[in-house]
Motif scaffolding. Sequence first.
Motif, PDB file in Angstrom:
ATOM      1  N   LEU A 192       7.651  -5.384   7.517  1.00  0.00           N
ATOM      2  CA  LEU A 192       6.942  -4.146   7.822  1.00  0.00           C
ATOM      3  C   LEU A 192       7.677  -3.313   8.868  1.00  0.00           C
ATOM      4  O   LEU A 192       7.691  -2.083   8.797  1.00  0.00           O
ATOM      5  N   GLN A 193       8.269  -3.985   9.851  1.00  0.00           N
ATOM      6  CA  GLN A 193       9.017  -3.244  10.861  1.00  0.00           C
ATOM      7  C   GLN A 193      10.171  -2.486  10.226  1.00  0.00           C
ATOM      8  O   GLN A 193      10.427  -1.325  10.554  1.00  0.00           O
ATOM      9  N   GLY A 194      10.849  -3.150   9.273  1.00  0.00           N
ATOM     10  CA  GLY A 194      11.937  -2.487   8.568  1.00  0.00           C
ATOM     11  C   GLY A 194      11.425  -1.310   7.739  1.00  0.00           C
ATOM     12  O   GLY A 194      12.081  -0.262   7.655  1.00  0.00           O
ATOM     13  N   MET A 195      10.251  -1.473   7.131  1.00  0.00           N
ATOM     14  CA  MET A 195       9.668  -0.392   6.341  1.00  0.00           C
ATOM     15  C   MET A 195       9.280   0.785   7.235  1.00  0.00           C
ATOM     16  O   MET A 195       9.393   1.950   6.848  1.00  0.00           O
ATOM     17  N   LEU A 200       0.825  -1.212   0.000  1.00  0.00           N
ATOM     18  CA  LEU A 200       0.000   0.000   0.000  1.00  0.00           C
ATOM     19  C   LEU A 200       0.858   1.261   0.000  1.00  0.00           C
ATOM     20  O   LEU A 200       1.888   1.329   0.676  1.00  0.00           O
ATOM     21  N   SER A 201       0.400   2.268  -0.716  1.00  0.00           N
ATOM     22  CA  SER A 201       1.072   3.564  -0.683  1.00  0.00           C
ATOM     23  C   SER A 201       0.786   4.238   0.658  1.00  0.00           C
ATOM     24  O   SER A 201      -0.121   3.844   1.395  1.00  0.00           O
ATOM     25  N   GLY A 248      10.665   4.614   7.101  1.00  0.00           N
ATOM     26  CA  GLY A 248       9.708   5.680   6.862  1.00  0.00           C
ATOM     27  C   GLY A 248       8.788   5.440   5.687  1.00  0.00           C
ATOM     28  O   GLY A 248       8.110   6.361   5.216  1.00  0.00           O
ATOM     29  N   THR A 249       8.721   4.195   5.189  1.00  0.00           N
ATOM     30  CA  THR A 249       7.862   3.876   4.044  1.00  0.00           C
ATOM     31  C   THR A 249       6.569   3.179   4.465  1.00  0.00           C
ATOM     32  O   THR A 249       5.762   2.821   3.612  1.00  0.00           O
TER      33      THR A 249
END
Length: 476
Positions: free
Chosen positions: A314-317, A274-275, A321-322
């Motif tokens: 997801l934690q890394g994202m 998702l954006s 900040g993405t």
Amino acid sequence: MFQEIKQYLADSDLLLNAVGEGIYGFDLDGNAVFINPAAERMTGWNNSEMLGHNIHQYHHHSHADGSDYPAHECKIYGTLKDGVSREVSGEVFWRKDGSSFPVEYTTTAVYRDGNIIGAVAVFRDVTRQKAAEKALHDALSEVKTLSKQLQTENTYLINELQQQWSGQGLVGSSVQFEKMLMQLELVAQTQSTVLILGENGTGKELVARNIHQLSPRSNTPLIKVNCAAFADNLLESELFGHERGAFTGAIERRKGRFEIANNGTLFLDEIGELSMSAQGKLLQVLQEQEFERVGGNKTIKVDIRVIAATNRDLQGMVDEGTYRMDLFYRLNVFPIHIPPLRERIEDIEPLCQVILTKLNAKLGKSIRGIKQKSLTKLKQYHWPGNIRELQNVLEHEAILTTSDVMEVKHALFDAKVKNNQAVSSMADAERNHIERVLNHCQWRIGGKTGAAAILELPESTLRSKMKKLAIVRPLS
């Protein structure tokens, strides 16, 4: 006798003339001795025309379908003979103009000195009641039809996921797999949000389906949304629906996946694609459990259990900040990690048996098993594509197999070096293919002529694969 009955009824003349129901008085011969104004209004027959005459031949001579109604079968005359009161419905009285109307009536014998001297019939026009009953019946029939349509729709929505061929099944006895199953069974009985984490091909969708099937919502829809399959401008409409005229091409109102999944389970696959804009809109709906259709202003409340899945970190994202931290914590209530196939090699044999059973039905084969040498070969491979890759390999071999015992000769296992280590793998092939396409596009990822379009992948998915496969643009 005539005068006695007439006097009996005349004693209550004021009352009988005031009531809204029609009232007839009869002597023992069935002749009319009293007719109140309400009866005149309903039938169109006047006192002067009916008093002293057999009323049955005027307004009770036929059934609703026009068939003959003999006087000896008349319930009113029955009371005159036996003195038994009767409540009658489902009959009609006929007006002077030849039309009929549905009635309900009661008959009561009139006694004097212990002897029957006549009878009284009290009736009312139930045309409106019958019309209301018909309207109710029609409405219930329509509701029943709509319910069947809804049931069909729900059955389709439920089966849409279930009918996809999932030869891998939740099969295995490894420690990692059994731990995952225990977590699945525990969380299934709750309403908690579940985040399924695992590499491509590990069976995230299958795990989601089993959580739903073991949950209290198992008889309600399980609706899937592939978050990577829709552009931002279409995702909102897909999730929340739209009103007619909300945008070009919106020729009718359409329900979104959230609305269809009400009281059921919503499976958000590829949630990591998702954006940032879409993440914000999704977070708001998950928090409030309400939304508005695109182009609408009516708030729609829903009761939904959410299961999300991703192969992304997801934690890394979030750290990069993405990905929104608040959405990550909203989804990460109960994470379930699906172990990759290379970490549960001991499960390959039972998995193969389940897959072969499905393949036999699908391909019309009767393969009993796999040669031991081939099983050893399967266990030595590291399976970057996980169970999906195993499924594809076995289907390829099943098509070629003519005996009842399969021998695996797939090209994946042809090239080997010392210690039986494969020098060629799905990951190698995927990496080489992506690099060739990138070189062809001069390392341009987006746009109509970019690598993502050629590979038919969302840009975010391609970037994720490049990161996973350690694909970097060479220095010029």
